[in-house]
Design an enzyme around this catalytic site. Structure first.
Site, short mmCIF file in Angstrom:
data_model
loop_
_atom_site.label_atom_id
_atom_site.label_comp_id
_atom_site.label_asym_id
_atom_site.label_seq_id
_atom_site.Cartn_x
_atom_site.Cartn_y
_atom_site.Cartn_z
N LYS A 284 105.44 -9.00 53.20
CA LYS A 284 106.71 -9.72 53.28
C LYS A 284 106.91 -10.25 54.71
O LYS A 284 106.65 -9.54 55.68
CB LYS A 284 107.87 -8.81 52.91
CG LYS A 284 107.93 -8.43 51.45
CD LYS A 284 109.13 -7.53 51.17
CE LYS A 284 109.19 -7.13 49.71
NZ LYS A 284 110.33 -6.22 49.44
N GLU A 370 117.64 -0.81 35.03
CA GLU A 370 119.08 -0.69 34.81
C GLU A 370 119.40 0.17 33.59
O GLU A 370 120.37 0.94 33.59
CB GLU A 370 119.70 -2.08 34.65
CG GLU A 370 119.65 -2.92 35.91
CD GLU A 370 118.37 -3.71 36.08
OE1 GLU A 370 118.26 -4.46 37.06
OE2 GLU A 370 117.46 -3.56 35.23
N ARG A 398 122.04 -5.68 31.60
CA ARG A 398 120.76 -5.17 31.12
C ARG A 398 120.88 -3.74 30.58
O ARG A 398 119.99 -3.28 29.89
CB ARG A 398 119.74 -5.20 32.26
CG ARG A 398 119.50 -6.59 32.80
CD ARG A 398 118.41 -6.62 33.85
NE ARG A 398 117.49 -7.70 33.55
CZ ARG A 398 116.23 -7.75 33.96
NH1 ARG A 398 115.73 -6.77 34.69
NH2 ARG A 398 115.46 -8.76 33.65
#
Length: 635
Positions: A284, A370, A398
């Site tokens: 990243k 979730e 979700r």
């Protein structure tokens, strides 16, 4: 002097497919710099996009896009993809009203084959595309690009499980690229894996492997021994056994920033049949030292100077609702040892960093899962703990079945801290918390609170935590009016709103932070303004009292109108036998685009001017009211 001369010749992926390997490396350098300069001017996702420059170039160089389908997971890493697919000149409008989206959108480009912004959907979608091509007799490739974080979600593994099983005896021709940016490879191992990846993705290895199978198929014990030896040898240097068990041919891990490794490996995998899995390792923020050192801070920055990086403002900003929640969570945890905090991989976004540091044994990051987060909280509540699930409004969607079946049906005391309720601005419709009022209000045993400001947010959270049933507290992204937050654990009288201004003729019932523009309108029109606080249970006594003493009711909420708080008010009036006219103002029955939050509120008529205009248009300055109770979408 043109800083990106090669990049400016690329208007479509076909242009980069004409470049040499050396030119592609130069293109990567220019593309990375362009991403950095562009995001510094508009804000947006940075770390993830700097990490996918070479991978994006390699994919478009090897595959015949858009005929071949690239399906990006989440999509916050697709700025290089957008730049290479004809949208370079529009990057200045990124995430702005009327501009291009920060995520893939099918209506924006034919190269965006699947719209997304939530995680773990890519493998399912790519499998659907691969099997559609098979059914239609079309020769095309489907490639899913998914991050290591998104691979923690159950949906990704459901899709892998499905993809590894041949349909009607024919395996799906698809490639899954795992973009692993949370793993490091030492140089010697990286070099070894580059060699092995090219070897194992090549035709010679595949032919030798299948040849050995045919020779040994009449000697099952030897075939099984060979299989185990192969898996053991590969397992010594690669973590791919699990994907092999799903039925994929695993290759990698390889350096995701090395075009000399990426392109030949992708070319080999492109020519292979059946489900393929390529594991690439990226970093990243790659190429921008400040982002490499702190990829979280540079995950989604606002505008900044690339030479200076992120600079703290001279004047500290107002605390956000997220920060108010984070402080309350720590304070309540110190006061009540039963409190435990749960997040589905959103520690920073949900304001739980300090809680994690101070109460590590009571902090649970369950990954991008979730559904599991909700039921896990239910299990903790069964044993006498008081779980607080910190989750964005849009992500609770979700876990809806789990919310009903595992929490509400058993009436378990789980608190849901719903961040990003209402419009969220630049992230757009995929992240807007537009539906939580409607989808929570209809569930038995579940209560829903809507604080109007930062101080009320702390009180609402305490009130919710003290209950012995499921309670959700919805609050928006960013800061509110800047109301100072009082320490301690004050509570509201359960189910009671308050009148903040007494006026005549019209009563405005405000839910949440729209109280403050409603108060402005109240002053201009001499209207009564009520801060309702509770969406469920609704203060029906207050609603009835205001309906009997006023000519009209106006409800304002930052949520969808169908099934929303305004609908709850109308239901209460109907039940009480009252026919006072109602004007319900909220988010219209459509998806709201990305843009500045204040501009979006004005666009849908939920700023003070819009509310006033809607009231005057419906009722006039001195209303003579005869209309029956009805909802009115913002006009």
């Amino acid at each position: 002097m043109n800083a990106h001369p090669l990049l400016e010749t690329i208007n479509a992926p076909a242009d980069l497919r004409r470049l040499s390997r050396a030119e592609l490396k130069l293109l990567a350098h220019e593309l990375r710099d362009f991403v950095l300069q562009s995001v510094s001017r508009t804000g947006g996702h940075l770390s993830s996009n700097l990490g996918t420059v070479e991978l994006t170039i390699a994919l478009h160089a090897v595959f015949d896009t858009p005929h071949d389908r690239l399906v990006w997971d989440v999509g916050h890493q697709t700025y290089p993809h957008k730049i290479l697919t004809g949208r370079r000149e529009r990057m200045g409008s990124l995430r702005q009203l009327g501009g291009i989206s920060g995520f893939p959108r099918r209506d924006e480009s034919e190269y965006d084959t699947f719209g997304t912004a939530h995680s773990s959907t890519s493998i399912s979608a790519a499998l659907g595309m691969a099997l559609a091509a098979q059914l239609k007799g079309e020769n095309r490739h489907a490639v899913a690009i998914i991050g290591d974080g998104a691979m923690t979600a159950g949906m990704a593994f459901e899709a892998l499980n499905n993809a590894g099983v041949p349909h009607a005896g024919i395996p799906a021709n698809m490639l899954v690229v795992l973009n692993d940016n949370d793993m490091s490879i030492s140089p010697p191992v990286g070099a070894l894996n580059k060699y092995l990846a090219r070897l194992m993705s090549g035709k010679f290895y595949a032919a030798a492997r299948e040849g050995a199978k045919s020779v040994l198929k009449n000697a099952p014990p030897l075939l099984e021994l060979a299989r185990r030896l192969e898996e053991h040898a590969k397992g010594m240097v690669i973590p791919g056994t699990i994907f092999e068990e799903f039925g994929f041919n695993y290759v990698g891990p390889i350096d995701g920033h090395d075009l000399d490794a990426l392109i030949p490996t992708l070319e080999n995998l492109r020519d292979k049949k059946g489900p393929q899995f390529l594991h690439v390792v990226t970093k990243k923020g790659y190429g921008y030292k400040l982002a490499e050192a702190d990829p979280i801070a540079y995950h989604g920055p606002g505008k900044f100077d690339p030479a200076l990086g992120l600079v703290k403002p001279a004047t500290p900003p107002k605390p956000t609702f997220t920060q108010v929640f984070g402080q309350w969570l720590c304070d309540m945890a110190a006061a009540d040892p039963r409190l435990v905090g749960i997040t589905p991989a959103m520690r920073e976004g949900s304001g739980m960093v300090e809680f994690h540091q101070r109460f590590p044994q009571r902090y649970f990051d369950v990954g991008i899962a979730e559904q599991h987060a909700v039921t896990f909280g239910a299990g903790l509540a069964c044993e006498g703990l008081k779980p607080v699930v910190a989750i964005y409004s849009t992500f609770l969607q979700r876990g809806y079945d789990q919310l009903i079946h595992d929490v509400a049906l058993q009436n378990l005391p789980v608190v849901f801290a719903l961040d990003r309720a209402g419009l969220v601005g630049a992230d757009g419709a995929t992240h807007a918390g537009a539906y939580d009022i409607a989808f929570l209000r209809c569930i038995p045993n579940v209560s829903l609170l809507a604080p109007a400001d930062e101080d009320e947010c702390r009180t609402a959270l305490t009130t919710a935590f003290r209950q012995q049933h499921p309670v959700a507290v919805r609050y928006p992204r960013g800061a509110g009016v800047g109301k100072p937050v009082q320490p301690g654990f004050a509570e509201w009288p359960w189910g009671k709103g308050e009148v903040r201004r007494r006026g005549q003729r019209i009563a405005i019932l405000a839910f949440g932070t729209l109280l403050y523009p409603a108060l402005e309108v109240g002053e201009r029109l001499d209207a009564t303004v009520a801060n309702m606080r509770f969406i469920k249970p609704l203060d029906t006594a207050l609603v009835a009292e205001l309906a009997r003493t006023h000519d009209a009711i106006v409800t304002v909420e930052e949520g969808c109108l169908p099934g929303g708080a305004g609908a709850a008010v109308m239901e209460a009036l109907q039940a009480a036998g009252l026919d006072t006219p109602v004007l319900a103002l909220g988010l219209p029955d459509e998806f709201i685009e990305h843009g500045d939050p204040a501009k979006l509120l004005a666009l849908v008529g939920l700023d003070a001017a819009g509310i006033e205009q809607a009231v005057l248009k419906r009722f006039g300055p001195k209303p003579a009211l005869v209309a029956p109770v009805q909802a009115a979408v913002n006009e």
